[in-house]
Design a protein around this motif. Sequence first.
Motif, PDB file in Angstrom:
ATOM      1  N   ARG A  41      -8.027   7.550  -2.466  1.00 15.54           N
ATOM      2  CA  ARG A  41      -7.548   7.821  -1.117  1.00 15.54           C
ATOM      3  C   ARG A  41      -6.418   8.837  -1.159  1.00 15.54           C
ATOM      4  O   ARG A  41      -5.399   8.612  -1.836  1.00 15.54           O
ATOM      5  N   PRO A  42      -6.539   9.971  -0.458  1.00 11.62           N
ATOM      6  CA  PRO A  42      -5.445  10.960  -0.437  1.00 11.62           C
ATOM      7  C   PRO A  42      -4.181  10.382   0.184  1.00 11.62           C
ATOM      8  O   PRO A  42      -4.240   9.558   1.099  1.00 11.62           O
ATOM      9  N   CYS A  43      -3.039  10.804  -0.326  1.00 18.05           N
ATOM     10  CA  CYS A  43      -1.766  10.368   0.239  1.00 18.05           C
ATOM     11  C   CYS A  43      -0.790  11.547   0.238  1.00 18.05           C
ATOM     12  O   CYS A  43      -0.944  12.496  -0.540  1.00 18.05           O
ATOM     13  N   ASP A  44       0.190  11.481   1.100  1.00 22.93           N
ATOM     14  CA  ASP A  44       1.168  12.551   1.224  1.00 22.93           C
ATOM     15  C   ASP A  44       1.959  12.710  -0.076  1.00 22.93           C
ATOM     16  O   ASP A  44       2.313  11.714  -0.726  1.00 22.93           O
ATOM     17  N   ALA A  91      -2.198  17.875  -5.693  1.00 20.42           N
ATOM     18  CA  ALA A  91      -2.818  16.899  -4.801  1.00 20.42           C
ATOM     19  C   ALA A  91      -2.642  15.510  -5.403  1.00 20.42           C
ATOM     20  O   ALA A  91      -2.760  15.326  -6.619  1.00 20.42           O
ATOM     21  N   CYS A  92      -2.343  14.537  -4.557  1.00 24.40           N
ATOM     22  CA  CYS A  92      -2.106  13.172  -5.019  1.00 24.40           C
ATOM     23  C   CYS A  92      -3.065  12.223  -4.318  1.00 24.40           C
ATOM     24  O   CYS A  92      -3.314  12.340  -3.108  1.00 24.40           O
ATOM     25  N   ARG A  93      -3.588  11.287  -5.099  1.00 22.37           N
ATOM     26  CA  ARG A  93      -4.496  10.275  -4.565  1.00 22.37           C
ATOM     27  C   ARG A  93      -4.069   8.899  -5.059  1.00 22.37           C
ATOM     28  O   ARG A  93      -3.551   8.765  -6.165  1.00 22.37           O
ATOM     29  N   LEU A 127      -3.187   9.090  -8.948  1.00 19.40           N
ATOM     30  CA  LEU A 127      -3.842  10.185  -9.651  1.00 19.40           C
ATOM     31  C   LEU A 127      -3.333  11.491  -9.046  1.00 19.40           C
ATOM     32  O   LEU A 127      -3.515  11.745  -7.856  1.00 19.40           O
ATOM     33  N   ILE A 128      -2.672  12.292  -9.883  1.00 24.21           N
ATOM     34  CA  ILE A 128      -2.186  13.595  -9.445  1.00 24.21           C
ATOM     35  C   ILE A 128      -3.030  14.668 -10.116  1.00 24.21           C
ATOM     36  O   ILE A 128      -3.182  14.672 -11.348  1.00 24.21           O
ATOM     37  N   MET A 153       0.843  -1.192   0.000  1.00 27.55           N
ATOM     38  CA  MET A 153       0.000   0.000   0.000  1.00 27.55           C
ATOM     39  C   MET A 153       0.879   1.244   0.000  1.00 27.55           C
ATOM     40  O   MET A 153       1.804   1.357   0.814  1.00 27.55           O
ATOM     41  N   VAL A 154       0.608   2.163  -0.925  1.00 27.66           N
ATOM     42  CA  VAL A 154       1.377   3.392  -1.031  1.00 27.66           C
ATOM     43  C   VAL A 154       0.879   4.391   0.004  1.00 27.66           C
ATOM     44  O   VAL A 154      -0.297   4.757   0.023  1.00 27.66           O
ATOM     45  N   LYS A 155       1.781   4.846   0.887  1.00 25.46           N
ATOM     46  CA  LYS A 155       1.413   5.811   1.926  1.00 25.46           C
ATOM     47  C   LYS A 155       1.887   7.217   1.609  1.00 25.46           C
ATOM     48  O   LYS A 155       1.306   8.192   2.086  1.00 25.46           O
ATOM     49  N   SER A 156       2.956   7.341   0.820  1.00 21.60           N
ATOM     50  CA  SER A 156       3.471   8.657   0.451  1.00 21.60           C
ATOM     51  C   SER A 156       4.048   8.592  -0.961  1.00 21.60           C
ATOM     52  O   SER A 156       4.441   7.519  -1.435  1.00 21.60           O
ATOM     53  N   VAL A 157       4.087   9.746  -1.609  1.00 21.98           N
ATOM     54  CA  VAL A 157       4.570   9.840  -2.987  1.00 21.98           C
ATOM     55  C   VAL A 157       5.576  10.978  -3.069  1.00 21.98           C
ATOM     56  O   VAL A 157       5.359  12.065  -2.513  1.00 21.98           O
ATOM     57  N   VAL A 158       6.684  10.717  -3.766  1.00 19.62           N
ATOM     58  CA  VAL A 158       7.724  11.720  -3.984  1.00 19.62           C
ATOM     59  C   VAL A 158       7.865  11.929  -5.488  1.00 19.62           C
ATOM     60  O   VAL A 158       7.977  10.963  -6.244  1.00 19.62           O
TER      61      VAL A 158
END
Length: 491
Positions: free
Chosen positions: A179-182, A167-169, A156-157, A1-6
Amino acid sequence: MVKSVVGEETRLKSAEDRLSRSSITTEVGILVGKLSSHLERGFVYDLIPTPPTDGGSPACSLKSESGGREDRKKGSKGGKASAEAISSLLIDGEWVAEHARQVSRMLLGGMSVIGIYIWSSEASFKATSASLLAQTIRVVAQATPSLESETSERLLIHISYSPKRWACRSCAVASVDLRPCDFKMSKLLALLQTYRCMYSFDIRIPVFRDLASTSNTFKNVLCNGISRHAKELQSARALLDGKLVTENQQVTSAGTHNVELLLPFKSDAQQESSDDISGLVVFRGAICAYAYLSPKEPTSQAISDLKNDIINSLKSRLDILLDEVEDTLDMASNDLGKACGEIVTGKPIHQLLLHELRKPLVLTFPRRILIPWLSDVFICDYLLPSETFEDLKDRCRELLSMETPVESSALLELETEAASPTMASSFWDLVNGNPSASIEKTKNRSHSITKKSSKQSKNFNFNFQVALFVLLVAFLIGGSITVFNPAKLVH
């Protein structure tokens, strides 16, 4: 599960500047990056806009263009827009998925299409149903399947210009939940580690006569063979810079790391009688595989990415060959008819029944060309024998929106064999001791050996004749001396 995106800061800021300078109110494109289940993090390396459709219309637009541009100009200072002026998004999901499919062929190991991005106002994005967004993500995921089954998410950005923000989901492919993610930006490409592997393969696929005709087609036989080889490849051990790779090993040194894959011996190979087999497909060649790894990921992930790159490259070349042949069906049918000694008019190659072939059929697969892309990262493309580097450059401009032209001198062709020949041979040519019918290279070598043997035989015959002539002359001279000069008697 992806919790954050860089995201790669330089590329994402460049995309934002391009969009801000333009006059467009909406745009859709794909995200190129990586989803790491080990780190529970997503990496976005670049945003690639989806080109216009064949009809020239954009892949993303507003349902009602009235108020769209005004909403962008007014922004948050223009007051509250009326409900009638808010327009939802229209997205051509199938076209975006086709773009993603073609771009995914050009990505090397450790990189893939991981989702989509949308450029629009906040109001238009919120007015768009979540089911439409999720459906677009779903068809893109289906067009770019991952070999790693645990990867079931896509990103989805949303880049909003009114108000201006990112915003990233995260979206599970099987659901419609966004689901929103950091999300943050940083330097990524300069930190990637590079792994390279020269992989030679020789896949021999028997063609069984008792299978249904639909299962004995060229496409099915080769797809099944690649899938079986993929399972064997997953169990291969790896040497990294000459040393065996261990579990949870980390590499911190810079530069390109060379990997060698060691396939296990086949102990459970099936023994089939000659009565069950009507032919053999020999699929051989060499692949220059690449993989890019984040410094925090284990080396085992790079090995897995290299293996996936090899299999994806084989599948991509097969798809490209079949797509090309379908576009030139009549010409291909005539060529196949001549090669097989049969009439196959109107039958495309992917429907060709291999067990019906009576003569060898040789097909040249596209060759992989490496193209400089971002920083020290490469992408790839495939050239058919009839194509040139100019065709490759045109695809880079169209699919990747590469503004800087690619120089031919910067292109790399590192594969030891320029093409991977695929041949379907009659089984009886093989069992009767005629391997030259299955391997073109062996045929050429056998031909040269035959010429050499023939030449040696001719030389031997000539020398033997000269020796026989000299011996005959010696006998004649000896006989004449005896007759005309008789020996004197001793007194």
